[in-house]
Design a protein around this motif. Structure first.
Motif, PDB file in Angstrom:
ATOM      1  N   GLY A   5       0.823  -1.201   0.000  1.00  0.00           N
ATOM      2  CA  GLY A   5       0.000   0.000   0.000  1.00  0.00           C
ATOM      3  C   GLY A   5       0.858   1.251   0.000  1.00  0.00           C
ATOM      4  N   TYR A   6       0.266   2.342   0.432  1.00  0.00           N
ATOM      5  CA  TYR A   6       0.954   3.628   0.392  1.00  0.00           C
ATOM      6  C   TYR A   6       1.808   3.861   1.629  1.00  0.00           C
ATOM      7  N   GLN A   7       1.205   3.764   2.816  1.00  0.00           N
ATOM      8  CA  GLN A   7       1.952   3.980   4.054  1.00  0.00           C
ATOM      9  C   GLN A   7       1.332   3.162   5.174  1.00  0.00           C
ATOM     10  N   ALA A   8       2.149   2.852   6.187  1.00  0.00           N
ATOM     11  CA  ALA A   8       1.639   2.029   7.281  1.00  0.00           C
ATOM     12  C   ALA A   8       2.323   2.403   8.589  1.00  0.00           C
ATOM     13  N   LEU A   9       1.573   2.280   9.666  1.00  0.00           N
ATOM     14  CA  LEU A   9       2.089   2.374  11.034  1.00  0.00           C
ATOM     15  C   LEU A   9       1.859   1.001  11.644  1.00  0.00           C
ATOM     16  N   LEU A  10       2.924   0.292  11.929  1.00  0.00           N
ATOM     17  CA  LEU A  10       2.835  -1.027  12.552  1.00  0.00           C
ATOM     18  C   LEU A  10       3.322  -0.890  13.988  1.00  0.00           C
ATOM     19  N   ALA A  11       2.378  -0.881  14.921  1.00  0.00           N
ATOM     20  CA  ALA A  11       2.724  -0.642  16.320  1.00  0.00           C
ATOM     21  C   ALA A  11       2.453  -1.864  17.194  1.00  0.00           C
ATOM     22  N   GLY A  12       2.141  -2.985  16.601  1.00  0.00           N
ATOM     23  CA  GLY A  12       1.870  -4.198  17.362  1.00  0.00           C
ATOM     24  C   GLY A  12       2.982  -5.214  17.156  1.00  0.00           C
ATOM     25  N   GLY A  29       6.612  -1.607  16.469  1.00  0.00           N
ATOM     26  CA  GLY A  29       6.373  -2.866  17.152  1.00  0.00           C
ATOM     27  C   GLY A  29       7.542  -3.807  16.956  1.00  0.00           C
ATOM     28  N   THR A  30       7.263  -5.095  17.059  1.00  0.00           N
ATOM     29  CA  THR A  30       8.299  -6.106  16.915  1.00  0.00           C
ATOM     30  C   THR A  30       7.914  -7.090  15.816  1.00  0.00           C
ATOM     31  N   VAL A  31       8.939  -7.679  15.199  1.00  0.00           N
ATOM     32  CA  VAL A  31       8.757  -8.710  14.186  1.00  0.00           C
ATOM     33  C   VAL A  31       9.516  -9.935  14.670  1.00  0.00           C
TER      34      VAL A  31
END
Length: 66
Positions: A5-12, A29-31
């Motif tokens: 997609g265009y942009q993302a906030l991954l905070a989980g 977040g963590t991966v």
């Protein structure tokens, strides 16, 4: 997790692998597995922001935490 997609906030937390293709990513977040991240360059920006038609949409700076 797979995101395109265009942009993302991954905070989980992503327990397994992350595949990201987009223009900007804010990873707070963590991966748990591998992170395969492709972030577009400034030269590849679209002529307009496709989210400009959505009121109050926050735009994230291009950044990947160190």
């Amino acid at each position: 997790m797979t995101f395109a997609g265009y942009q993302a906030l991954l905070a989980g937390s992503v327990k397994e692998d992350l595949v990201f293709v987009g223009n900007s990513l804010n990873l707070q977040g963590t991966v748990g597995g591998d992170a395969n991240v492709t972030v577009g360059a400034r030269e590849s920006n679209l002529p307009i922001n496709p989210f400009s038609f959505i009121p109050n949409m926050q735009r994230f700076p291009r950044c990947l935490p160190a």
